[in-house]
Design a protein around this motif. Structure first.
Motif, PDB file in Angstrom:
ATOM      1  N   LEU A  28      26.992  14.993  -5.604  1.00 41.48           N
ATOM      2  CA  LEU A  28      25.568  15.060  -5.259  1.00 41.48           C
ATOM      3  C   LEU A  28      25.257  16.122  -4.214  1.00 41.48           C
ATOM      4  CD1 LEU A  28      24.719  11.236  -5.063  1.00 41.48           C
ATOM      5  CD2 LEU A  28      24.289  12.814  -6.955  1.00 41.48           C
ATOM      6  N   ASP A  29      26.206  17.029  -3.962  1.00 41.72           N
ATOM      7  CA  ASP A  29      25.954  18.079  -2.966  1.00 41.72           C
ATOM      8  C   ASP A  29      24.714  18.890  -3.303  1.00 41.72           C
ATOM      9  OD1 ASP A  29      28.133  17.268  -1.523  1.00 41.72           O
ATOM     10  OD2 ASP A  29      29.468  18.842  -2.274  1.00 41.72           O
ATOM     11  N   TRP A  30      24.459  19.108  -4.587  1.00 42.65           N
ATOM     12  CA  TRP A  30      23.274  19.834  -5.035  1.00 42.65           C
ATOM     13  C   TRP A  30      21.998  19.170  -4.532  1.00 42.65           C
ATOM     14  CZ3 TRP A  30      19.805  17.098  -7.945  1.00 42.65           C
ATOM     15  CH2 TRP A  30      20.277  15.900  -8.513  1.00 42.65           C
ATOM     16  N   LEU A  31      22.013  17.838  -4.435  1.00 43.55           N
ATOM     17  CA  LEU A  31      20.849  17.078  -3.977  1.00 43.55           C
ATOM     18  C   LEU A  31      20.755  17.083  -2.454  1.00 43.55           C
ATOM     19  CD1 LEU A  31      18.461  15.185  -4.606  1.00 43.55           C
ATOM     20  CD2 LEU A  31      20.103  13.298  -4.636  1.00 43.55           C
ATOM     21  N   PHE A  32      21.881  16.838  -1.791  1.00 39.97           N
ATOM     22  CA  PHE A  32      21.875  16.747  -0.330  1.00 39.97           C
ATOM     23  C   PHE A  32      21.523  18.067   0.339  1.00 39.97           C
ATOM     24  CE2 PHE A  32      25.056  13.169  -1.115  1.00 39.97           C
ATOM     25  CZ  PHE A  32      24.035  12.228  -1.187  1.00 39.97           C
ATOM     26  N   GLN A  33      21.760  19.196  -0.313  1.00 45.67           N
ATOM     27  CA  GLN A  33      21.397  20.485   0.265  1.00 45.67           C
ATOM     28  C   GLN A  33      19.888  20.601   0.453  1.00 45.67           C
ATOM     29  OE1 GLN A  33      21.965  23.962  -2.186  1.00 45.67           O
ATOM     30  NE2 GLN A  33      21.037  22.972  -3.969  1.00 45.67           N
ATOM     31  N   LEU A  34      19.122  19.773  -0.279  1.00 43.58           N
ATOM     32  CA  LEU A  34      17.659  19.828  -0.220  1.00 43.58           C
ATOM     33  C   LEU A  34      17.087  18.934   0.874  1.00 43.58           C
ATOM     34  CD1 LEU A  34      17.059  19.732  -4.066  1.00 43.58           C
ATOM     35  CD2 LEU A  34      17.002  21.739  -2.569  1.00 43.58           C
ATOM     36  N   GLY A  35      17.950  18.278   1.644  1.00 46.11           N
ATOM     37  CA  GLY A  35      17.477  17.407   2.720  1.00 46.11           C
ATOM     38  C   GLY A  35      17.346  15.978   2.240  1.00 46.11           C
ATOM     39  N   ASP A  36      16.654  15.192   3.040  1.00 45.24           N
ATOM     40  CA  ASP A  36      16.528  13.759   2.776  1.00 45.24           C
ATOM     41  C   ASP A  36      15.421  13.414   1.805  1.00 45.24           C
ATOM     42  OD1 ASP A  36      18.627  13.210   4.469  1.00 45.24           O
ATOM     43  OD2 ASP A  36      17.338  12.987   6.215  1.00 45.24           O
ATOM     44  N   GLY A  37      14.734  14.383   1.266  1.00 48.92           N
ATOM     45  CA  GLY A  37      13.625  14.089   0.363  1.00 48.92           C
ATOM     46  C   GLY A  37      12.371  13.784   1.152  1.00 48.92           C
ATOM     47  N   PRO A  38      11.413  13.146   0.524  1.00 50.62           N
ATOM     48  CA  PRO A  38      10.149  12.846   1.197  1.00 50.62           C
ATOM     49  C   PRO A  38      10.370  12.010   2.457  1.00 50.62           C
ATOM     50  CG  PRO A  38       9.977  12.460  -1.157  1.00 50.62           C
ATOM     51  CD  PRO A  38      11.421  12.742  -0.861  1.00 50.62           C
ATOM     52  N   PRO A  39       9.832  12.441   3.609  1.00 48.58           N
ATOM     53  CA  PRO A  39      10.070  11.750   4.875  1.00 48.58           C
ATOM     54  C   PRO A  39       9.581  10.297   4.840  1.00 48.58           C
ATOM     55  CG  PRO A  39       8.724  13.733   5.187  1.00 48.58           C
ATOM     56  CD  PRO A  39       8.960  13.572   3.724  1.00 48.58           C
ATOM     57  N   GLY A  40      10.487   9.372   5.179  1.00 50.31           N
ATOM     58  CA  GLY A  40      10.129   7.965   5.274  1.00 50.31           C
ATOM     59  C   GLY A  40       9.822   7.296   3.950  1.00 50.31           C
ATOM     60  N   ASP A  41       9.768   8.074   2.897  1.00 46.70           N
ATOM     61  CA  ASP A  41       9.343   7.544   1.613  1.00 46.70           C
ATOM     62  C   ASP A  41      10.354   6.568   1.028  1.00 46.70           C
ATOM     63  OD1 ASP A  41       7.292   7.769  -0.552  1.00 46.70           O
ATOM     64  OD2 ASP A  41       9.108   8.255  -1.674  1.00 46.70           O
ATOM     65  N   PHE A  42      11.630   6.889   1.076  1.00 46.16           N
ATOM     66  CA  PHE A  42      12.646   6.019   0.504  1.00 46.16           C
ATOM     67  C   PHE A  42      12.717   4.696   1.247  1.00 46.16           C
ATOM     68  CE2 PHE A  42      16.975   4.377   0.142  1.00 46.16           C
ATOM     69  CZ  PHE A  42      16.980   4.111  -1.210  1.00 46.16           C
TER      70      PHE A  42
END
Length: 190
Positions: A28-42
């Motif tokens: 999942l390194d491809w995903l983690f390089q993009l940060g945590d995603g929408p802030p607080g959303d998860f």
């Protein structure tokens, strides 16, 4: 069936633009390089989850990349909710985690998961084949995909099923920064 318990069964995941939830090495390194995603959303979503379902590959990934990733003491299980792990072979347990290891079809266990969810969502973490099994049994209500701005060219498919008739119903599209588009679909019933 899911409505009987007033529980929504949701497949919520991230995917590459070309439809893969993990690369060819199950990474999942491809995903983690993009940060945590929408802030607080998860964390907001997780607060409405009452129970979790995951396949053996997802569970092993959590063990290898989070719980037992380093030489220090094991990290805590990341979820407070009860989790059902679907696997055809024995799996290592995690101390302090509410884990239930099951094998076979999802339909016979769904009522137990829905009851444990106590009105919260039943989150199908992954993988795509497990989500497909919930769909095949008529138990999947919603699909939420955070589509990332990368392509992988191969790997673990988002949902290895043909869902054509009836088609999914697009409920919403949201943009998060320059890296993610969230697509929310309702699963239509025959």
């Amino acid at each position: 069936m899911a409505q009987q318990f007033d529980v929504k069964t949701v497949y919520y995941t991230a995917s590459s633009l070309d439809g893969f939830i993990a690369d060819r090495d199950n990474g999942l390194d491809w995903l983690f390089q993009l940060g945590d995603g929408p802030p607080g959303d998860f964390s907001s979503y997780l607060a409405q989850v009452g129970a979790i379902a995951m396949g053996a590959t997802t569970y092993r990934w959590l063990l290898d990349n989070h719980i037992f990733a380093g030489p220090e003491a094991p990290q805590p299980w990341p979820y407070a909710q009860p989790a059902w792990v679907f696997s055809s072979r024995p799996q290592r347990a995690v101390a302090g985690a509410d884990l239930r290891f099951v094998s076979g079809a999802v339909a016979p266990v769904h009522a137990e998961m829905a009851a444990a969810a106590a009105g919260g969502d039943l989150w199908v973490v992954g993988g795509g084949d497990l989500a497909g099994q919930f769909h095949d049994a008529g138990l999947l209500d919603e699909i939420i995909v955070d589509v990332a701005s990368v392509t992988l060219g191969g790997g673990a498919p988002l949902l290895p099923r043909s869902i054509v008739t009836p088609p999914l119903v697009l409920e919403s599209v949201e943009q998060f920064g320059s890296a993610f588009a969230r697509l929310t679909y309702r699963v239509a019933r025959q």
